[in-house]
Design an enzyme around this catalytic site. Structure first.
Site, PDB file in Angstrom:
ATOM      1  N   ASN B  48       0.828  -1.214   0.000  1.00  0.00           N
ATOM      2  CA  ASN B  48       0.000   0.000   0.000  1.00  0.00           C
ATOM      3  C   ASN B  48       0.860   1.261   0.000  1.00  0.00           C
ATOM      4  O   ASN B  48       0.389   2.341   0.323  1.00  0.00           O
ATOM      5  CB  ASN B  48      -0.969  -0.017   1.186  1.00  0.00           C
ATOM      6  N   ASN B  50       3.214   2.111   1.969  1.00  0.00           N
ATOM      7  CA  ASN B  50       3.811   2.461   3.266  1.00  0.00           C
ATOM      8  C   ASN B  50       5.290   2.097   3.265  1.00  0.00           C
ATOM      9  O   ASN B  50       5.662   1.041   2.726  1.00  0.00           O
ATOM     10  CB  ASN B  50       3.164   1.626   4.398  1.00  0.00           C
ATOM     11  N   LYS B 203      18.903  40.425  -6.974  1.00  0.00           N
ATOM     12  CA  LYS B 203      18.088  39.352  -7.531  1.00  0.00           C
ATOM     13  C   LYS B 203      16.630  39.530  -7.166  1.00  0.00           C
ATOM     14  O   LYS B 203      16.280  39.963  -6.076  1.00  0.00           O
ATOM     15  CB  LYS B 203      18.597  38.034  -6.955  1.00  0.00           C
ATOM     16  N   ARG B 205      13.199  37.172  -7.344  1.00  0.00           N
ATOM     17  CA  ARG B 205      12.652  35.861  -7.695  1.00  0.00           C
ATOM     18  C   ARG B 205      11.268  36.047  -8.291  1.00  0.00           C
ATOM     19  O   ARG B 205      10.397  36.659  -7.691  1.00  0.00           O
ATOM     20  CB  ARG B 205      12.582  34.959  -6.455  1.00  0.00           C
ATOM     21  N   ASP B 229      27.537  29.834  -4.631  1.00  0.00           N
ATOM     22  CA  ASP B 229      26.215  29.703  -3.996  1.00  0.00           C
ATOM     23  C   ASP B 229      26.217  28.468  -3.099  1.00  0.00           C
ATOM     24  O   ASP B 229      27.094  27.620  -3.198  1.00  0.00           O
ATOM     25  CB  ASP B 229      25.124  29.581  -5.063  1.00  0.00           C
TER      26      ASP B 229
END
Lengths: 324, 324, 324, 324, 324, 324
Positions: B48, B50, B203, B205, B229
């Site tokens: 299922n 899980n 910047k 977004r 970054d």
């Protein structure tokens, strides 16, 4: 400004607003906007220097707001706030909201040295322990501090108030400058809001009171500058930034900040800096008359807090009051 | 690299290291550095859907470390981590440390829109609920996320590893550029560490995958650039930054990041950007061979994590491993 | 006095003792008895009046004791203690014990007015929130305050030290007098310990600084009196008690208390009361030289605290140190 | 079906219903029964596979219901549910109810192997941590799972819906068969409800997907069988049970279950089993058209959930909706 | 049976075992197996019927076990257990394990009527609140109750002891019968363990003391029966089952249960049932001599508990002691 | 006495009052004063001595009060109270108030021996764990016990009721005597309230049932005495006090207490003490007819509790009901 009243279904618990000792003038002004009296309370010190507080109106099942910015003396004001919150909770208040226009500890938001406390988180936990169900605050040093609180937080911004002031002025040839690149995001948003460019200092903190700004990154030469920060305490960063700006032929600086702490050498430093011709701030902390130099503009955030309290009390959306 | 051994007083509980499915190669490499085998466990899905996990060695009173970066598929990896933590706790582990080299949700660290979850805080609370006693992680998106955890956190930095790589190279006429002014502080520290100047993008977004960088603030014209970054996912910011740099006559870009997620269009975008001649990253997340373009340098953080786990286990100071 | 050493099985984590700013002399004296140095730490105030603390030795997995009586300035000392506890916890201390020789707020132990805080409980909760695993304290105002703490408390008594002093003297025709019948139980135990009778005042508190003692209940006429209280702050009760005693032909009073706060008018009041020929107290709070009037006996509790810390650290029974 | 309205005293907070991505069709159907629109929300994945959710209506002080069965993909649906709960809480919802028609993890309700997680308990704790004030669910695998939740649970049963279906049919010579004796209690109650006898399989689970039923205990020879289970996933137990029934001359089987998961080989197995002439299930999980074989009866539980939500919202007793 | 000793590294804290009033004989027998004396404690009732307990050995940093089955009088025994746990915690025990051989409230494990308490969960929470760090118990009514505890649980089974008894006997033509199909899983496992078939009663509870078993499902006619249950209180189910078995020509019943409560009419009922020729049970609860009818076999679980305590104390795996 | 009704804004949830088995007569009397029926509930014992409770009215979102003094049998009454609280909470009560007219454990309020439980704190924590949102109680042994509760407490005093009784009498030449100097504060307040002097015994507890009063401190010779205590259990202190009073020519004693437990030898002792000509107490605990000796005055506190419940329910200030 709307008066406090029951909402359509008439189901609101009665509101009541208390103030600690930190800034009763602001609390009174907020209450005036709400159209209700400030509820009476007593704070005093026992002979062993213990604080004692008593709320002097019944708060049983009421919607209680306690106003206390964490201004000087911060420890006393913090402990008083905690005692007031606990007193309200144990006197069966229906809901208790800590209204903290200036959350001074929001600057201690990270572990940038070994074996220190992230005090902004600790104090948030203490406020939770003392019984606050919600927090209403303004311009935390970093927006992440919001997540330190275990309860809902309404995080207001003074930017609409500050921007409204500048919009009435000539903004040609003007640039917004953030002293610290690490917190330049808000300056960038503020500049965009005003339709002007932005620049930022590359800052290196030497000690709490001495910082060094190596350079200003961005184009500022010969421009008019709005020097923009969330809080000005000793004005160390401000003075360093103006020193760099001076080297770039800037002669006209308007200093703008939400929290005008102006502690220690701040006032004498600002007086000794002729480029700063104007100071624009708000009343999140009390600013005594002797600090109001250079025709300082102290814009009131009371209407904003009153509107927020009204919306919290009546269960209305606050989205329009937030800064995103 | 020190081998695991009891400390002077012989009082250590036995160490044992488990790995979820997210990055077993890293876990194996860390164990190799520690000189111990990776402890066996089983993870599978029931019909299922899980998840089911079982630790296959006794952990009773042992010092358990569970390694799981939150990489794709993040939800499955997160739930698996939570189940592993709970299994260890309820099997009477002496102490359980969640080792999360890449804490993906650290980007969701503030309430920048109404009615969202500060997921970095929520996930930290879930990890606490599941039974972690400590967390060991690397380069959180913002340092404040440290304060979201209710338990001690050891927050490593990959900067020593990355800096060691660049220090072997010619750094003349080089500048470190942060795509986002709002997170430029680390770039500034990294640049100072290398002894070179810094610049940053202003910047904005637009959506999660589309950002606009209006300009680069700082002097970059004609220089060699280390574009720096913490995480590269779709490389949208990177491409935008290079577009602005290109306008400023930059032709030589070395892309440097701690977390090389490289999702969606990242690889094709990077391939289509000739200015980027080099990509330097680490193995906090698995990087399959087909993504290792342009002779990508994937530096290993396994020695750093092994050293940290060793120090946690033997109770030694970790100050020298942290970034301040 | 035993030196700190590992117990038979050699399993002890290393001990380390820090002190806040409240009473470093006591901390140093305790450390001397323990045979270890006081660990270094830094406390200062930021320019916005925020407190900042840093522990300057690694505490990872160590057995940490932090010494801080809640003496003047209480709010600063409390907040400093909370920050020190949090710093120790988040730096992965093995165990953190708050050593609070004088817990000033223990006097606020009941709700004797509406809408006040039971501050002794609130502060206990704050100390728990800040990360203390245990508390070591002395002579709480009422023994019930012990139950306000959510963690184990070792509650020492200064009575052995005080009684040892009096036992060397002539106690014939002497009676122990408690100013307040509501807290006479300890006086009764102390008197029985010395083998002398007891009497008590029927006290009515008017304000924090003004009390009225209506009468002394018990036989005191013409006797020598040991006036016995847990704490003397403004000495209001003391003066009132002596006034009643004077009416009963008492001319020889030895004032005896654990916590010699002596705040506000205390010193001048005591100087103006010739019946008090002797003051016997301890160093749970610092008593500057100018307050050491009438050849005040300041007995040291440092050996007792050192012994208690030693027993806590080595896991030995403390029953013999407690007052039952 | 009653429409949502304020109760007699007019004191209800406004209701609002959100849905995650798991089963929006069911959420829409429930809202239709309630006579209110489904409130809008956004869920998407960031480029690093992090989930992001936003509620797009104000929820301040409202009575919020969030509908999300834990169906495939379970981990994503679970994390989305947790984010939605947290978003509602931190946006100051008055009360948040997690509506989980299918709580898949209820099968992991005991420690039947060493060093596993009792995941049904862990997930219940996560839901609590994320901010749910209540849970509304249906047919947990075992009734004890109710006790795993730290908040009030309303535990509905689909049996009235299923029984109503069978009562319209000829039940002569019919027996209810539970594949697993260990969960036969519900089958027994269901059979008694229909007035028919009951039998049960003696089942031995080999792996998650392969079980062996040794025999059917009880009289089934030549009878018509209602094969009754709470959940059918791969249909392994079903096929084994029919194999044993076939040996006892059973040729007519109606398969009946609350949660029709039908995963993996389920559909092909059922198609290959001619004795099963009918499948009766509900819409607690979405069942796409291609799985609706053998004229499958998918009975709707939406009216039941709508009624339950209505009663929770208006504070009416739910006893009549429960299965005892 | 192993003696208590330090493990290889010599790091164990000293063990100490206390007993409440419920079953001191079992505690003494466990201690004998451990080779240590039972630690002394005092329990008495104040004149207002309050319970009072005192541990009479130092427990500071020791590994404390407190033995108390929840047998008659259950409320007193429960409250005594809670007081003992709290006394140990607040006296600075290193770890406190509640040893509850018979957790009577495990039968109240679900909400099968409106507005009742799931008492098995509530009592588990109380034990947590009182300070237990772990629980050691035996044969909970349903295995799900394990998940009700917020701390690690070691859940022993008496089946090895019971099976060893039967394995020495002739088991030909024998069947294990569970009175209640809803709890037949353990009977099925027990039967498989013995290599014999299983059958189960279809039971309907009328009141706590009166049940009706409609039929026995499975083949029992003329066989020898081991009637198998976890607990026998009034023996109502037992008598009903034997009545049905009698109808199926069963004349030889061996009654087998872990918890021999035998309350109310149990003994007279069992005496009046000639088919029951043997009773096999354990000493998880005290069984006075007058209840030991029909040559009752009271098998001791003390060796099993001693082995479990030894393994908990020395941190060894307990997997081999558990029933899966 | 006011009837229950909605407050001005019509927002009150419906009230409902339940009673455990401890003192249903008091509960019925309180309900009569409130003008509402006592809500039905069932309490019984399972055959294994487990308690079982069921609330027999819907409590969903109602304002529930559960009345249960901790009188004999205390453990059963305590566990019943905890089960009732849990049942109300999990049945979605809007608020649950534990009404405990006699909190017997308030006497165990300090750690006056090693390794005991401060049971007044532990039981308060258990009541919190079981789900009480508030507590309403009367005359705790010491006022500090108020602070042991983690929820709001309304702490009533029976003194107004007791004082009203005495004010109708001749109080000339009368003195209030507290048997124990350690709890003389209330006696002092009571005496001041009546306008008479006060005296107190110097008491030494030998065991729970045997105390020794060495002397009476204060002037009592030849006076009429009101012997005043919060609780009388075995009357040991009372008898000792009268023995000392007798030596001081006191022949007329009125015994006055809030909680008339009168356990063990109390009644025979009081009968054998001719000086006690009168006993004045309240109905916080049930006093059967055979204990009502010497024309005992059992004053009812039901009106006070009804008024308090009414004020809690309607959110009115309770200040006037408290003793300060």
């Amino acid at each position: 400004m709307p008066r406090i009243q029951d909402n359509a279904k008439g189901e609101r618990k009665e509101i009541c607003v208390f103030s600690g000792q930190a800034h009763r003038a602001l609390a009174l002004e907020i209450c005036e906007h709400l159209g209700i009296p400030l509820s009476p309370s007593v704070t005093r010190k026992f002979s062993n220097d213990n604080l004692y507080v008593q709320l002097q109106d019944s708060v049983r099942e009421k919607d209680v707001f306690i106003i206390q910015p964490l201004t000087y003396p911060v420890s006393d004001n913090l402990v008083e706030l905690l005692l007031l919150l606990d007193a309200a909770r144990s006197a069966s208040a229906g809901r208790v909201t800590a209204v903290i226009p200036y959350y001074s500890y929001s600057r201690s938001d990270k572990k940038d040295e070994p074996r220190i406390s992230i005090a902004a988180k600790l104090i948030a936990d203490l406020i939770h322990t003392a019984g606050a169900n919600r927090v209403l605050t303004m311009t935390l040093h970093s927006p992440q501090v919001h997540g330190f609180f275990q309860m809902p937080v309404d995080h207001l911004s003074a930017h609409p108030v500050l921007a409204a002031f500048y919009r009435k002025k000539d903004l040609s040839n003007t640039v917004v400058v953030a002293p610290d690149m690490g917190h330049a995001k808000r300056a960038f948003a503020f500049a965009r809001n005003l339709g002007v460019p932005v620049a930022a200092g590359a800052k290196k903190r030497l000690t709490d009171e001495t910082v060094h700004i190596e350079t200003i990154i961005g184009d500022v030469r010969g421009k008019r500058v709005i020097l923009f920060d969330d809080e000005v305490a000793t004005a160390g960063s401000v003075i360093e930034a103006v020193a760099r700006l001076r080297e770039m032929d800037v002669t006209d600086v308007s200093l703008c900040c939400t929290h005008g702490v102006f502690s220690g050498p701040a006032i004498s430093r600002l007086l000794a800096t002729p480029e700063i011709h104007e100071i624009v701030t708000t009343n999140t902390v009390p600013i005594p008359q002797e600090k109001r130099i250079k025709d300082m503009q102290v814009l009131s955030v009371a209407p904003l807090f009153a509107e927020a309290i009204h919306r919290i009390h009546t269960g209305q959306s606050m989205t329009t009051l937030f800064e995103y």
